[in-house]
Write an enzyme that holds these catalytic residues in place. Structure first.
Site, PDB file in Angstrom:
ATOM      1  N   ASN A 136       0.826  -1.226   0.000  1.00 39.51           N
ATOM      2  CA  ASN A 136       0.000   0.000   0.000  1.00 39.51           C
ATOM      3  C   ASN A 136       0.855   1.270   0.000  1.00 39.51           C
ATOM      4  O   ASN A 136       0.347   2.365   0.205  1.00 39.51           O
ATOM      5  CB  ASN A 136      -0.937   0.016   1.217  1.00 39.51           C
ATOM      6  CG  ASN A 136      -0.193   0.191   2.533  1.00 39.51           C
ATOM      7  OD1 ASN A 136       1.027   0.078   2.584  1.00 39.51           O
ATOM      8  ND2 ASN A 136      -0.927   0.472   3.603  1.00 39.51           N
ATOM      9  N   GLU A 143       1.653   4.803   7.176  1.00 41.23           N
ATOM     10  CA  GLU A 143       0.573   4.349   6.320  1.00 41.23           C
ATOM     11  C   GLU A 143       0.075   5.524   5.461  1.00 41.23           C
ATOM     12  O   GLU A 143       0.410   6.688   5.733  1.00 41.23           O
ATOM     13  CB  GLU A 143      -0.574   3.829   7.201  1.00 41.23           C
ATOM     14  CG  GLU A 143      -0.198   2.630   8.073  1.00 41.23           C
ATOM     15  CD  GLU A 143      -0.139   1.303   7.315  1.00 41.23           C
ATOM     16  OE1 GLU A 143       0.274   1.280   6.144  1.00 41.23           O
ATOM     17  OE2 GLU A 143      -0.504   0.279   7.916  1.00 41.23           O
TER      18      GLU A 143
END
Ligand code: PGA
Length: 263
Positions: A136, A143
């Site tokens: 991702n 993140e």
């Protein structure tokens, strides 16, 4: 950005390990930023080999790991301390006091994160940061939507990362959903960044990081802001790059200059 399209993950690991060992020979108290996960294991194998077979001396090297789960006791089999012990520290001569992990226990965890940053600065900053990329786009546990200026901090893991990492935990075993990670700003402060990515499952992450727009929605793209990053990728991980021919030609050009002793 430099992109080296390698014939195999083994060739990539040879290049990364060689650069670390060359730097070590010039600076015995090198400061390394270290990553966990499957990507850097081959590099650690080569460093172990260099210690065990060729006498490479890591006793003066200072290390700072990128991230660690919150909620696992220090000796937990799936904690990153255990990972590093099993894959590098246990079989070599790193000095215990020189090894640093992000803090994960209170009290005052936020202050401890700030102190971790200060320890990196006190060591003179990270000379070489080893990195993988999550599918991702995360680097460390930064993140998507992590600030590009972020520093070491407490963070939550996305569903995608939890799914990717679930196989490392036994069935029914609670999996941590929070971690402490160096920030993107912390990573970008390293003087040199060596990224590796292998396999088709990383192809999109490599494309977005190297050729995509810089965006906090894809943290790997923040590496475009750094002046001294090299991506070491295999053919599969490079398969979505639109400028593969250019990267290969640039590699040949560098080799030519090296052969002529220009570099
Ligand atoms: P991996 O993980 O090395 O296990 O592919 C990389 C990452 O999530 O940063």
């Amino acid at each position: 950005m430099h992109v080296i399209i390698c014939s195999s993950p083994e060739e990539a690991a040879d290049l990364v390990a060689r650069e670390i060992l060359d730097a070590l020979s010039r600076k015995p108290d090198l400061v390394l930023g270290l990553a966990t996960g499957s990507t850097p294991i081959r590099v650690y194998d080569r460093l172990l080999h260099a210690h065990q077979e060729d006498g490479a001396d890591f006793s003066g090297v200072r290390t700072f790991n990128l991230d660690e789960y919150i909620g696992l006791p220090p000796a937990h089999p799936h904690g990153y301390r255990t990972f590093m012990h099993d894959h590098l520290f246990g079989g070599s001569n790193f000095t215990r006091e020189n090894i640093h992990f992000p803090p994960t226990e209170g009290p005052d965890l936020v202050e401890k994160c700030t102190a971790f940053e200060a320890k990196i600065r006190d060591a003179g900053g990270i000379d070489i940061q080893i990195l993988g990329i999550g599918s991702n786009g995360h680097i460390g546990f930064n993140e998507p939507t992590s600030s590009l200026a972020s520093r070491t901090r407490i963070t939550s893991l996305t569903e995608k990362t939890l799914r990717d990492n679930a196989p490392f935990f036994d069935a029914g075993e609670p999996q941590p959903s929070m971690a402490v990670t160096m920030g993107i700003g912390t990573i970008l402060d390293a003087r040199r960044i060596l990224v590796q990515a292998f396999g088709l499952k990383k192809a999109e992450a490599v494309r977005q990081s190297v050729e995509g727009p810089v965006s906090s929605f894809f943290p790997g793209s923040a590496l475009q802001l750094h002046a001294n990053v090299t991506f070491h990728v295999d053919a599969e991980a490079s398969s979505r790059l639109t400028m593969q021919a250019f990267y290969r030609r640039s590699q040949e050009n560098v080799k030519e200059l090296e052969a002529k002793n220009v570099l």
